[in-house]
Design a protein around this motif. Structure first.
Motif, PDB file in Angstrom:
ATOM      1  N   GLU A  29      -3.340   0.979  -3.775  1.00 26.92           N
ATOM      2  CA  GLU A  29      -2.858  -0.602  -3.777  1.00 26.92           C
ATOM      3  C   GLU A  29      -1.588  -0.616  -4.593  1.00 26.92           C
ATOM      4  OE1 GLU A  29      -5.689  -3.482  -4.386  1.00 26.92           O
ATOM      5  OE2 GLU A  29      -7.242  -2.617  -2.753  1.00 26.92           O
TER       6      GLU A  29
ATOM      7  N   ASN B 145       4.686   8.827  -0.234  1.00 26.77           N
ATOM      8  CA  ASN B 145       5.343   8.026   1.055  1.00 26.77           C
ATOM      9  C   ASN B 145       5.677   6.785   0.734  1.00 26.77           C
ATOM     10  OD1 ASN B 145       5.089  10.631   2.354  1.00 26.77           O
ATOM     11  ND2 ASN B 145       3.308   9.589   3.419  1.00 26.77           N
TER      12      ASN B 145
ATOM     13  N   GLU C  68      -4.754   6.502  -0.352  1.00 24.80           N
ATOM     14  CA  GLU C  68      -3.901   5.049  -0.106  1.00 24.80           C
ATOM     15  C   GLU C  68      -4.030   4.104  -1.427  1.00 24.80           C
ATOM     16  OE1 GLU C  68      -5.236   2.880   3.362  1.00 24.80           O
ATOM     17  OE2 GLU C  68      -4.280   4.356   4.594  1.00 24.80           O
TER      18      GLU C  68
ATOM     19  N   ASP D  37      -5.568  12.850   1.253  1.00 21.60           N
ATOM     20  CA  ASP D  37      -4.884  11.761   1.729  1.00 21.60           C
ATOM     21  C   ASP D  37      -5.373  10.631   1.036  1.00 21.60           C
ATOM     22  OD1 ASP D  37      -3.118  13.227   3.298  1.00 21.60           O
ATOM     23  OD2 ASP D  37      -4.361  13.133   5.077  1.00 21.60           O
TER      24      ASP D  37
ATOM     25  N   MET E 281       0.875  -1.172   0.056  1.00 18.03           N
ATOM     26  CA  MET E 281      -0.282   0.009  -0.075  1.00 18.03           C
ATOM     27  C   MET E 281       0.995   1.267   0.083  1.00 18.03           C
ATOM     28  SD  MET E 281      -3.429   0.940   0.056  1.00 18.03           S
ATOM     29  CE  MET E 281      -4.164  -0.577   0.659  1.00 18.03           C
ATOM     30  N   ILE E 282       0.445   2.157  -0.956  1.00 17.25           N
ATOM     31  CA  ILE E 282       1.591   3.511  -0.914  1.00 17.25           C
ATOM     32  C   ILE E 282       0.508   4.446  -0.683  1.00 17.25           C
ATOM     33  CG2 ILE E 282       2.460   4.971  -2.464  1.00 17.25           C
ATOM     34  CD1 ILE E 282       3.002   2.515  -4.248  1.00 17.25           C
ATOM     35  N   LYS E 283       0.972   5.346   0.309  1.00 16.97           N
ATOM     36  CA  LYS E 283       0.313   6.547   0.897  1.00 16.97           C
ATOM     37  C   LYS E 283       0.667   7.674   0.203  1.00 16.97           C
ATOM     38  CE  LYS E 283      -0.673   4.595   5.278  1.00 16.97           C
ATOM     39  NZ  LYS E 283      -1.039   4.774   6.799  1.00 16.97           N
TER      40      LYS E 283
ATOM     41  N   LYS F 256       5.889   2.911  -6.851  1.00 15.59           N
ATOM     42  CA  LYS F 256       5.684   4.157  -6.463  1.00 15.59           C
ATOM     43  C   LYS F 256       5.560   4.910  -7.573  1.00 15.59           C
ATOM     44  CE  LYS F 256       7.738   4.852  -1.995  1.00 15.59           C
ATOM     45  NZ  LYS F 256       8.517   5.690  -0.740  1.00 15.59           N
TER      46      LYS F 256
ATOM     47  N   ARG G 179      -0.107  12.168  -0.473  1.00 17.44           N
ATOM     48  CA  ARG G 179      -0.792  13.469   0.076  1.00 17.44           C
ATOM     49  C   ARG G 179      -0.693  14.465  -1.108  1.00 17.44           C
ATOM     50  NH1 ARG G 179      -0.563  16.361   5.714  1.00 17.44           N
ATOM     51  NH2 ARG G 179      -2.240  14.539   6.046  1.00 17.44           N
TER      52      ARG G 179
END
Length: 80
Positions: free
Chosen positions: A48, A80, A46, A44, A1-3, A52, A5
């Motif tokens: 899948e 992130n 998330e 924000d 999982m990539i977060k 990146k 912003r």
């Protein structure tokens, strides 16, 4: 999982009535000397996966198509 912003702000030169209202309210609350208030939006997300670069490309497409009105807004992406 990539977060990630996404921050969306109005471009310079675009009128910001909400920013002006916030600026006035801050003065009314006793916060003197505040000027040039500009408001924006933060998303924000998330996404899948673990790639990146792909996530950032997908988020850029989301911004271009939905999250930002690129005629009057800028956006920045922090992954992130």
């Amino acid at each position: 999982m990539i977060k990630a912003r996404v921050t969306v702000t109005l471009k310079n030169g675009v009128l910001d009535p909400q920013g002006k209202a916030i600026e006035g309210a801050l003065g009314t609350l006793g916060f003197a000397g505040v000027s040039g208030v500009r408001q924006g939006k933060v998303f924000d997300l998330e996404v899948e996966g673990e790639d990146k670069a792909k996530a950032e490309a997908d988020i850029k497409a989301m911004c271009e198509r939905l999250l930002a009105n690129t005629v009057i807004e800028n956006y920045s992406i922090a992954v992130n």
